[in-house]
Design an enzyme around this catalytic site. Structure first.
Site: not given
Ligand code: CA2
Length: 148
Positions: A11-12, A19, A24, A75, A78, A99, A101, A108
């Site tokens: 997700p996301n 963002r 990221y 990946n 969340a 896995e 990230h 974090r």
């Molecule tokens: O670092 C990663 O790849 C994560 O899996 C990304 C997840 C986060 O919950 C993990 O802790 C680490 C979040 C992905 C959401 O990505 C966004 C990108 C831009 C703006 C908002 C969210």
């Protein structure tokens, strides 16, 4: 035989590059997919690359890997921190799982630090930014026994 790699994004991750660039980066998921396709082609591997915001869809896709791929790169985003459904699907797969990230989840905040899905992974890559996907493809070919 060609090594078949499935990459699943949770997700996301469709928002990557748009963002929170301080966490990221500025690379979009579409750009990451292009990087992955280029590396997979150079290694002679076949690649599927998908993203969903829905837990059940990700479970369905993990189950499809049983037939369609030799190694899973995921990946879970969340869902890493709460999804027993993903853990169960990953444990049932019976194939190597990496896995991945983009960020270093260990550095974090408390909410984003403790991946429970990594208990079902063969290996974990984090903190390399978008290059982590390329590194994961190289590791996937290695885990599958090289170019087969
Ligand atoms: O670092 C990663 O790849 C994560 O899996 C990304 C997840 C986060 O919950 C993990 O802790 C680490 C979040 C992905 C959401 O990505 C966004 C990108 C831009 C703006 C908002 C969210």
């Amino acid at each position: 035989m060609t090594c078949r790699i499935a990459i699943l994004n949770g997700p996301n991750l469709n928002l990557l590059g748009t963002r929170e660039p301080h966490i990221y980066g500025l690379t979009t998921l579409a750009e990451i997919e292009i990087m992955c396709r280029s590396r997979a082609e150079a290694l002679g591997a076949a690649l599927t690359f998908r993203q969903s915001n829905h837990e059940g869809v990700l479970v369905d896709w993990i189950q499809e890997v049983r037939e369609d791929a030799d190694v899973l790169i995921i990946n879970p985003a969340a869902y890493s921190f709460r999804s027993v459904a993903l853990i169960d699907a990953m444990k049932a797969l019976g194939k190597p799982i990496i896995e991945l990230h983009v960020s270093n989840i260990h550095a974090r905040d408390e909410l984003h630090r403790h991946s429970i899905t990594s208990t079902a992974a063969t290996a974990v890559i984090c903190g390399l930014g978008p290059y982590g996907y390329v590194a994961a493809i190289e590791a996937a070919v290695h885990l599958a026994g090289g170019r087969r």
